[in-house]
Design an enzyme around this catalytic site. Structure first.
Site, PDB file in Angstrom:
ATOM      1  N   GLU A 101       0.843  -1.190   0.000  1.00  0.00           N
ATOM      2  CA  GLU A 101       0.000   0.000   0.000  1.00  0.00           C
ATOM      3  C   GLU A 101       0.883   1.247   0.000  1.00  0.00           C
ATOM      4  O   GLU A 101       0.438   2.334   0.365  1.00  0.00           O
ATOM      5  CB  GLU A 101      -1.017  -0.017   1.133  1.00  0.00           C
ATOM      6  CG  GLU A 101      -0.475  -0.216   2.521  1.00  0.00           C
ATOM      7  CD  GLU A 101      -1.597  -0.300   3.558  1.00  0.00           C
ATOM      8  OE1 GLU A 101      -2.321   0.688   3.700  1.00  0.00           O
ATOM      9  OE2 GLU A 101      -1.727  -1.355   4.205  1.00  0.00           O
TER      10      GLU A 101
ATOM     11  N   CYS B 221      -3.377  -3.897   4.104  1.00  0.00           N
ATOM     12  CA  CYS B 221      -2.370  -4.833   4.633  1.00  0.00           C
ATOM     13  C   CYS B 221      -2.584  -6.275   4.147  1.00  0.00           C
ATOM     14  O   CYS B 221      -1.784  -7.156   4.422  1.00  0.00           O
ATOM     15  CB  CYS B 221      -2.389  -4.809   6.157  1.00  0.00           C
ATOM     16  SG  CYS B 221      -2.251  -3.158   6.822  1.00  0.00           S
TER      17      CYS B 221
ATOM     18  N   SER C 295     -11.595   0.487  13.302  1.00  0.00           N
ATOM     19  CA  SER C 295     -10.623  -0.470  12.747  1.00  0.00           C
ATOM     20  C   SER C 295     -10.365  -1.611  13.733  1.00  0.00           C
ATOM     21  O   SER C 295     -10.201  -2.757  13.326  1.00  0.00           O
ATOM     22  CB  SER C 295      -9.322   0.236  12.350  1.00  0.00           C
ATOM     23  OG  SER C 295      -8.531   0.560  13.469  1.00  0.00           O
TER      24      SER C 295
ATOM     25  N   HIS D 115      -1.797 -10.638  11.428  1.00  0.00           N
ATOM     26  CA  HIS D 115      -1.345  -9.309  11.014  1.00  0.00           C
ATOM     27  C   HIS D 115      -1.121  -8.507  12.305  1.00  0.00           C
ATOM     28  O   HIS D 115      -1.959  -8.546  13.209  1.00  0.00           O
ATOM     29  CB  HIS D 115      -2.410  -8.645  10.140  1.00  0.00           C
ATOM     30  CG  HIS D 115      -2.174  -7.190   9.950  1.00  0.00           C
ATOM     31  ND1 HIS D 115      -0.978  -6.702   9.482  1.00  0.00           N
ATOM     32  CD2 HIS D 115      -2.958  -6.105  10.194  1.00  0.00           C
ATOM     33  CE1 HIS D 115      -1.037  -5.389   9.431  1.00  0.00           C
ATOM     34  NE2 HIS D 115      -2.230  -4.995   9.864  1.00  0.00           N
TER      35      HIS D 115
ATOM     36  N   ASN E 220       4.731  -1.795  12.645  1.00  0.00           N
ATOM     37  CA  ASN E 220       3.806  -2.264  11.607  1.00  0.00           C
ATOM     38  C   ASN E 220       4.447  -2.060  10.239  1.00  0.00           C
ATOM     39  O   ASN E 220       4.931  -0.971   9.932  1.00  0.00           O
ATOM     40  CB  ASN E 220       2.495  -1.463  11.693  1.00  0.00           C
ATOM     41  CG  ASN E 220       1.382  -2.045  10.823  1.00  0.00           C
ATOM     42  OD1 ASN E 220       1.567  -3.052  10.146  1.00  0.00           O
ATOM     43  ND2 ASN E 220       0.224  -1.415  10.864  1.00  0.00           N
TER      44      ASN E 220
HETATM   45  N1  CAA Z   1      -0.199   3.052  30.577  1.00  0.00           N
HETATM   46  C1  CAA Z   1      -0.626   1.860  30.097  1.00  0.00           C
HETATM   47  N2  CAA Z   1      -1.612   1.746  29.154  1.00  0.00           N
HETATM   48  C2  CAA Z   1      -2.144   2.886  28.674  1.00  0.00           C
HETATM   49  C3  CAA Z   1      -1.725   4.152  29.120  1.00  0.00           C
HETATM   50  C4  CAA Z   1      -0.714   4.216  30.116  1.00  0.00           C
HETATM   51  N3  CAA Z   1      -0.270   5.375  30.600  1.00  0.00           N
HETATM   52  N4  CAA Z   1      -2.443   5.079  28.457  1.00  0.00           N
HETATM   53  C5  CAA Z   1      -3.268   4.418  27.616  1.00  0.00           C
HETATM   54  N5  CAA Z   1      -3.089   3.099  27.749  1.00  0.00           N
HETATM   55  C6  CAA Z   1      -3.728   2.028  27.025  1.00  0.00           C
HETATM   56  C7  CAA Z   1      -5.222   2.234  26.849  1.00  0.00           C
HETATM   57  O1  CAA Z   1      -5.946   1.814  27.994  1.00  0.00           O
HETATM   58  C8  CAA Z   1      -5.492   1.383  25.633  1.00  0.00           C
HETATM   59  O2  CAA Z   1      -5.501   0.024  25.990  1.00  0.00           O
HETATM   60  P1  CAA Z   1      -6.878  -0.803  25.853  1.00  0.00           P
HETATM   61  O3  CAA Z   1      -7.324  -0.611  24.430  1.00  0.00           O
HETATM   62  O4  CAA Z   1      -6.468  -2.205  26.155  1.00  0.00           O
HETATM   63  O5  CAA Z   1      -7.809  -0.197  26.826  1.00  0.00           O
HETATM   64  C9  CAA Z   1      -4.224   1.554  24.797  1.00  0.00           C
HETATM   65  O6  CAA Z   1      -3.231   2.063  25.699  1.00  0.00           O
HETATM   66  C10 CAA Z   1      -4.379   2.538  23.672  1.00  0.00           C
HETATM   67  O7  CAA Z   1      -4.904   3.722  24.207  1.00  0.00           O
HETATM   68  P2  CAA Z   1      -6.017   4.535  23.414  1.00  0.00           P
HETATM   69  O8  CAA Z   1      -7.142   3.635  23.049  1.00  0.00           O
HETATM   70  O9  CAA Z   1      -6.328   5.779  24.169  1.00  0.00           O
HETATM   71  O10 CAA Z   1      -5.144   4.896  22.112  1.00  0.00           O
HETATM   72  P3  CAA Z   1      -5.428   5.882  20.974  1.00  0.00           P
HETATM   73  O11 CAA Z   1      -6.874   6.111  20.777  1.00  0.00           O
HETATM   74  O12 CAA Z   1      -4.546   7.064  21.173  1.00  0.00           O
HETATM   75  O13 CAA Z   1      -4.879   5.063  19.703  1.00  0.00           O
HETATM   76  C11 CAA Z   1      -5.275   3.332  18.068  1.00  0.00           C
HETATM   77  C12 CAA Z   1      -5.004   3.637  19.533  1.00  0.00           C
HETATM   78  C13 CAA Z   1      -6.658   3.860  17.748  1.00  0.00           C
HETATM   79  C14 CAA Z   1      -5.279   1.878  17.784  1.00  0.00           C
HETATM   80  C15 CAA Z   1      -4.178   3.989  17.213  1.00  0.00           C
HETATM   81  O14 CAA Z   1      -2.965   3.374  17.471  1.00  0.00           O
HETATM   82  C16 CAA Z   1      -4.469   3.937  15.732  1.00  0.00           C
HETATM   83  O15 CAA Z   1      -5.277   4.690  15.206  1.00  0.00           O
HETATM   84  N6  CAA Z   1      -3.772   3.022  15.033  1.00  0.00           N
HETATM   85  C17 CAA Z   1      -3.923   2.862  13.614  1.00  0.00           C
HETATM   86  C18 CAA Z   1      -5.084   1.956  13.291  1.00  0.00           C
HETATM   87  C19 CAA Z   1      -4.797   0.520  13.643  1.00  0.00           C
HETATM   88  O16 CAA Z   1      -3.678   0.104  13.807  1.00  0.00           O
HETATM   89  N7  CAA Z   1      -5.870  -0.289  13.706  1.00  0.00           N
HETATM   90  C20 CAA Z   1      -5.733  -1.699  13.954  1.00  0.00           C
HETATM   91  C21 CAA Z   1      -6.727  -2.508  13.162  1.00  0.00           C
HETATM   92  S1  CAA Z   1      -6.747  -1.973  11.430  1.00  0.00           S
HETATM   93  C22 CAA Z   1      -5.374  -2.707  10.732  1.00  0.00           C
HETATM   94  O17 CAA Z   1      -4.918  -3.706  11.209  1.00  0.00           O
HETATM   95  C23 CAA Z   1      -4.786  -2.104   9.521  1.00  0.00           C
HETATM   96  C24 CAA Z   1      -3.456  -1.548   9.838  1.00  0.00           C
HETATM   97  O18 CAA Z   1      -2.450  -2.236   9.833  1.00  0.00           O
HETATM   98  C25 CAA Z   1      -3.378  -0.131  10.196  1.00  0.00           C
END
Ligand code: CAA
Length: 365
Positions: free
Chosen positions: A89, A121, A212, A246, A291
């Site tokens: 991609e 992916c 996602s 993945h 990733n």
């Molecule tokens: N200490 C320990 N843990 C902490 C913490 C701290 N101080 N602060 C936050 N966390 C934890 C949260 O509790 C959360 O864990 P849980 O989900 O188990 O509760 C984790 O850290 C992440 O925190 P947030 O949910 O607040 O994170 P975020 O909203 O800032 O971002 C995400 C997370 C949305 C996945 C972001 O990384 C993102 O957008 N990633 C890209 C999309 C992605 O990877 N999607 C995956 C499926 S799609 C796919 O697979 C295609 C691809 O390759 C992209």
């Protein structure tokens, strides 16, 4: 290993080559730069480091190095390559396939089908399946395929996905199943959604992060339900040495395993044990590379295959946003035990340089 059954020729991975780029940054350094608690990235997402490309080092370079390694390990004549498919991609052009840049560098031309596969992916897995089915259908006329899964994963600076960035490539020669047989039957699942996409002309993906996560988990549940079908789930799961996924970030994989385990009514202890024993070890290289989109699953599969005895089985769950998913099953061939491709990762990790926040900002400028 025999080359055919009475029904159809066997097809699989004859050799593997991997490549990680020469730069990296620890996610704790990124956390300091962004004013985040490092535990969010290390514990919350399960990440350690992200691979980065220096200027002028792109997806073509990643692909070519991985391909040269796979071809040299395969040892066959390049004239025997009849299909070159690059899943990515990180395309350089809307028309010209990435495979054309790669073919130029590898000296592949003539009677060869060369193309790029795009499905986020999932593109690399589609390329693997197409090459496998091309061979099983005997459309290959005795020739082998070179499949490459390669990406540079970058988000906009400050995006929640930034800590999950990475880059890497896996190349596989699809021919006699010396490293692993790709079993003929696989288990796809797709739903049209906008969870992660990159409109034409935009440099970085748009992401509905929470959607996602849900789509990935739903796809995993559906694919594993299809794998089990009417069989006894205990027997089905016991038949596999390792389960690869993945890996957008390691915590995502844990969440998917929890979803699958809950469907099959495993208690939390059973889920934790399954994850620790059969899933987490396969992500050792992903944790250090981040990733790499299409390459991410195949880095995990390459890790899982090394050292396996003939006939040991590995499950491989592929997910691509949009979304398309597919669960493949593989059976170790006679060369899995050597794990020769581990050397690629060991070499690249030993040679790469870690950058600090200032150097990272300069790279992204
Ligand atoms: N200490 C320990 N843990 C902490 C913490 C701290 N101080 N602060 C936050 N966390 C934890 C949260 O509790 C959360 O864990 P849980 O989900 O188990 O509760 C984790 O850290 C992440 O925190 P947030 O949910 O607040 O994170 P975020 O909203 O800032 O971002 C995400 C997370 C949305 C996945 C972001 O990384 C993102 O957008 N990633 C890209 C999309 C992605 O990877 N999607 C995956 C499926 S799609 C796919 O697979 C295609 C691809 O390759 C992209």
């Amino acid at each position: 290993m025999s080359t055919s059954t009475n029904e159809r020729p066997l097809s699989g991975i004859a050799s593997i080559g991997l490549h990680l780029p020469p730069l990296a940054m620890g996610v704790e350094e990124l956390a300091r730069l962004r004013g985040e608690d490092p535990d969010k990235f290390t514990i919350g997402l399960g990440c350690k480091a992200m691979s980065l490309c220096p200027p002028d080092y792109d997806v073509v370079e990643l692909s070519v190095v991985a391909a040269e390694r796979a071809l040299s390990r395969w040892g066959g004549d390049r004239d025997r390559i009849g299909l070159l498919a690059v899943g990515t991609e990180s395309a350089l052009d809307m028309s010209r396939p990435l495979s054309a840049w790669v073919a130029e560098r590898l000296g592949l031309q003539g009677s060869i089908r060369s193309y790029e596969v795009k499905h986020a992916c999932y593109g690399g897995t589609l390329a693997v399946r197409q090459a496998t089915e091309w061979r099983m259908a005997e459309a290959n006329q005795g020739r082998a395929a070179l499949v490459i899964a390669a990406d540079v994963a970058l988000y906009e600076q400050g995006d929640p996905g930034e800590a999950t960035q990475g880059a890497g490539a896996v190349a596989m020669v699809i021919d006699e199943p010396e490293v692993a047989l790709i079993e003929p039957h696989s288990f796809p699942w797709s739903e049209p959604v906008f969870d992660f996409w990159r409109p034409v002309g935009e440099a970085f993906p748009r992401v509905d992060g929470k959607l996602s996560l849900e789509c990935y988990k739903r796809a995993a549940e559906r694919c594993f339900r299809a794998l089990v079908g009417q069989q006894d789930p205990e027997q089905v799961f016991a038949d596999f040495t390792a389960f690869c996924f993945h890996v957008p970030f390691p915590k995502m994989v844990l969440k998917a395993v929890q979803r699958v385990g809950t469907f099959f009514r495993w208690d939390p202890e059973r889920i934790a044990t399954f994850f620790a024993e059969k899933v987490s070890p396969t992500m050792a290289w992903n944790r250090l590379s981040g990733n790499s989109y299409t390459a991410s699953l195949w880095i995990s599969v390459a890790n899982a295959l090394q050292g396996l005895q003939l006939g040991e089985r590995v499950a491989a769950f592929s997910y691509g946003s949009g979304f398309g998913a597919e669960l493949l099953t593989l059976k170790a061939g006679p060369k899995a035990i050597s794990g020769a491709w581990e050397k690629d990762v060991v070499t690249d990790l030993a040679n790469r340089q870690f950058v600090d926040a200032a150097a990272y900002c300069a790279l992204r400028a």
